[in-house]
Design a protein around this motif. Structure first.
Motif, short mmCIF file in Angstrom:
data_model
loop_
_atom_site.label_atom_id
_atom_site.label_comp_id
_atom_site.label_asym_id
_atom_site.label_seq_id
_atom_site.Cartn_x
_atom_site.Cartn_y
_atom_site.Cartn_z
N ASP A 8 3.95 -9.48 3.36
CA ASP A 8 3.58 -8.08 3.49
C ASP A 8 4.79 -7.33 4.04
O ASP A 8 5.16 -7.51 5.19
CB ASP A 8 2.38 -7.94 4.44
N GLY A 9 5.42 -6.52 3.18
CA GLY A 9 6.65 -5.85 3.59
C GLY A 9 6.56 -4.34 3.50
O GLY A 9 6.08 -3.79 2.49
N GLY A 10 7.02 -3.65 4.54
CA GLY A 10 7.01 -2.19 4.55
C GLY A 10 8.28 -1.63 5.13
O GLY A 10 9.27 -2.34 5.31
N GLY A 11 8.25 -0.35 5.46
CA GLY A 11 9.44 0.31 5.94
C GLY A 11 9.81 -0.03 7.36
O GLY A 11 10.92 0.30 7.80
N THR A 12 8.93 -0.71 8.08
CA THR A 12 9.21 -1.08 9.47
C THR A 12 9.46 -2.56 9.64
O THR A 12 10.37 -2.97 10.36
CB THR A 12 8.03 -0.67 10.38
N SER A 13 8.67 -3.39 8.97
CA SER A 13 8.79 -4.84 9.16
C SER A 13 8.30 -5.59 7.94
O SER A 13 7.71 -5.02 7.02
CB SER A 13 7.99 -5.28 10.39
N CYS A 14 8.56 -6.89 7.95
CA CYS A 14 8.10 -7.80 6.90
C CYS A 14 7.40 -8.97 7.58
O CYS A 14 7.96 -9.61 8.48
CB CYS A 14 9.29 -8.30 6.08
N ARG A 15 6.17 -9.24 7.15
CA ARG A 15 5.41 -10.36 7.71
C ARG A 15 5.21 -11.42 6.63
O ARG A 15 4.97 -11.09 5.47
CB ARG A 15 4.05 -9.90 8.24
N ALA A 16 5.29 -12.67 7.04
CA ALA A 16 5.08 -13.77 6.12
C ALA A 16 4.05 -14.73 6.69
O ALA A 16 3.99 -14.95 7.90
CB ALA A 16 6.39 -14.52 5.87
N ALA A 17 3.23 -15.28 5.80
CA ALA A 17 2.26 -16.29 6.21
C ALA A 17 2.34 -17.45 5.22
O ALA A 17 2.26 -17.26 4.01
CB ALA A 17 0.84 -15.72 6.22
N LEU A 18 2.52 -18.65 5.76
CA LEU A 18 2.53 -19.87 4.96
C LEU A 18 1.15 -20.50 5.05
O LEU A 18 0.60 -20.66 6.14
CB LEU A 18 3.58 -20.85 5.49
N ALA A 19 0.58 -20.81 3.88
CA ALA A 19 -0.77 -21.36 3.85
C ALA A 19 -0.83 -22.58 2.96
O ALA A 19 -0.03 -22.76 2.04
CB ALA A 19 -1.76 -20.30 3.34
N LYS A 30 7.75 -12.88 11.37
CA LYS A 30 8.00 -11.46 11.15
C LYS A 30 9.50 -11.20 11.18
O LYS A 30 10.23 -11.81 11.98
CB LYS A 30 7.30 -10.64 12.25
N SER A 31 9.96 -10.30 10.32
CA SER A 31 11.37 -9.92 10.31
C SER A 31 11.50 -8.42 10.10
O SER A 31 10.54 -7.68 10.32
CB SER A 31 12.13 -10.70 9.21
N GLY A 32 12.66 -7.97 9.64
CA GLY A 32 12.92 -6.54 9.52
C GLY A 32 12.29 -5.89 8.30
O GLY A 32 11.50 -6.49 7.58
N ALA A 33 12.66 -4.65 8.08
CA ALA A 33 12.06 -3.82 7.04
C ALA A 33 12.21 -4.42 5.64
O ALA A 33 13.17 -5.14 5.35
CB ALA A 33 12.68 -2.43 7.07
N ALA A 34 11.23 -4.10 4.77
CA ALA A 34 11.27 -4.62 3.40
C ALA A 34 10.73 -3.60 2.41
O ALA A 34 9.85 -3.89 1.60
CB ALA A 34 10.49 -5.93 3.31
N ASN A 35 11.24 -2.38 2.49
CA ASN A 35 10.94 -1.37 1.47
C ASN A 35 11.97 -1.52 0.37
O ASN A 35 13.15 -1.24 0.56
CB ASN A 35 10.99 0.04 2.06
N ILE A 36 11.55 -1.99 -0.79
CA ILE A 36 12.52 -2.35 -1.84
C ILE A 36 13.10 -1.13 -2.55
O ILE A 36 14.12 -1.26 -3.24
CB ILE A 36 11.90 -3.34 -2.86
N ARG A 37 12.48 0.02 -2.39
CA ARG A 37 13.05 1.22 -3.02
C ARG A 37 14.21 1.77 -2.20
O ARG A 37 15.19 2.26 -2.76
CB ARG A 37 11.98 2.29 -3.18
N THR A 38 14.11 1.68 -0.89
CA THR A 38 15.15 2.26 -0.04
C THR A 38 16.29 1.28 0.26
O THR A 38 17.41 1.72 0.55
CB THR A 38 14.56 2.76 1.28
N ASP A 39 16.02 -0.02 0.19
CA ASP A 39 17.06 -1.02 0.49
C ASP A 39 16.68 -2.36 -0.12
O ASP A 39 16.13 -3.23 0.55
CB ASP A 39 17.24 -1.15 2.00
N LEU A 40 16.98 -2.53 -1.39
CA LEU A 40 16.60 -3.74 -2.10
C LEU A 40 17.27 -4.98 -1.52
O LEU A 40 16.63 -6.01 -1.29
CB LEU A 40 16.93 -3.61 -3.59
N THR A 41 18.57 -4.89 -1.27
CA THR A 41 19.32 -6.04 -0.75
C THR A 41 18.84 -6.43 0.64
O THR A 41 18.61 -7.61 0.94
CB THR A 41 20.82 -5.73 -0.71
#
Length: 293
Positions: A8-19, A30-41
């Motif tokens: 789950d990635g947004g403009g503030t953070s990125c969350r990951a869950a392994l299941a 949890k890590s940093g932002a993941a809005n792919i339109r504003t910063d794909l890399t």
């Protein structure tokens, strides 16, 4: 296949869950932002970082990433070719990028019919009917996000300046807002020069608080915001027995202000957006893998 990943990635953070294949979450990160339109890399780097941390949190080897399929619900995936660009450069065995609204809907109502409204700094809506999903809004602060915290805050600053100039009736709320800016309208304008949507949205709770006290400006702003929210909900063509889930920080503030029609549909969400990504991954990958055996 031993695992699936939900992101789950947004403009503030990125969350990951392994299941595991049955949907049991064994590691979160949890890590940093993941809005792919504003910063794909940058989004790609943070997505991979969150995924690797989730493996580590589960006591598993992060190198298993290449053998693990992932569902990613990401801000910015609803426009352009950003989702296709990202899918091509991710290290997972299968990468399926969805919008953040899609995984929020899955988390809120499961795989059946229903609808959700994200009411926070921004706004977005999605409904599923007879297995088909439809999204409304989510176009961002500059041209969309009606009814959002950012828009409410912006409207408050506008009304404060109109009251200062004597064009509109003032109230205790506009007086309190002007006091925040040292009773100087020029400071209000300077604030808007570099303000982000979240900066505007920070004033939204103050509007709700003053509306409860009968403040005329606060209620004018919120009447407009509620009308915007209900206009979007109306387009979703909700059936009388379909659950409607309100998500986001303003959800509990909006719920009692909706009309009787929509209040009757309200149900608590089954899970959050990250849970929705995991559920979708299990449904699309794990169960499909079992069926193929």
């Amino acid at each position: 296949m031993n695992f699936v990943l939900g992101i789950d990635g947004g403009g503030t953070s990125c969350r990951a869950a392994l299941a595991t294949a049955d949907g049991s979450v064994v590691g979160r990160a949890k890590s940093g932002a993941a809005n792919i339109r504003t910063d794909l890399t940058g989004a790609r780097a943070n997505i991979v970082d969150a995924a690797r941390q989730a493996f580590a949190a589960a006591g598993e080897n992060p190198e298993l990433i290449s053998q693990t399929p992932a569902i990613l619900g990401l801000a910015g995936a609803n426009v352009g070719t950003y989702r296709q660009q990202l899918e091509a450069i991710l290290p997972f065995s299968i990468s399926r990028v969805e919008t953040d609204a899609e995984i929020a809907l899955e988390g809120a109502v499961g795989s059946g019919d229903g609808a959700m409204a994200i009411l926070g700094t921004g706004t977005a809506y999605m409904a599923r009917k007879d297995g088909k999903s439809r999204a409304v809004g989510g176009w961002g602060f500059q041209v969309g996000d009606q009814g959002s915290g950012a828009r409410i805050g912006r409207d408050l600053l506008e009304q404060t300046l109109l009251a200062y100039d004597g064009i509109r009736q003032g109230s205790p709320l506009t007086e309190a807002m002007l006091a925040i800016f040292r009773n100087n309208p020029e400071d209000v304008v300077e604030f808007t020069t570099n303000a982000k949507p979240g900066d505007f949205g920070g004033f939204a709770p103050k509007v709700f608080d003053h509306a409860e006290k009968g403040d005329i400006v606060a209620n004018w702003i919120l009447d407009k915001a509620v009308a915007d929210v209900e206009a979007a909900l109306g387009v979703l063509d909700l059936s009388a027995n379909a659950p409607l889930c309100l998500l986001g920080g303003l959800a509990p503030l909006y719920a009692p202000r909706l009309s009787v029609r929509y209040r009757a549909l309200l149900k608590p969400p089954l899970d959050d957006a990250l849970g929705g990504a995991v559920q979708m991954a299990v449904r699309l990958f794990a169960k499909a893998s079992e069926a193929a055996r």
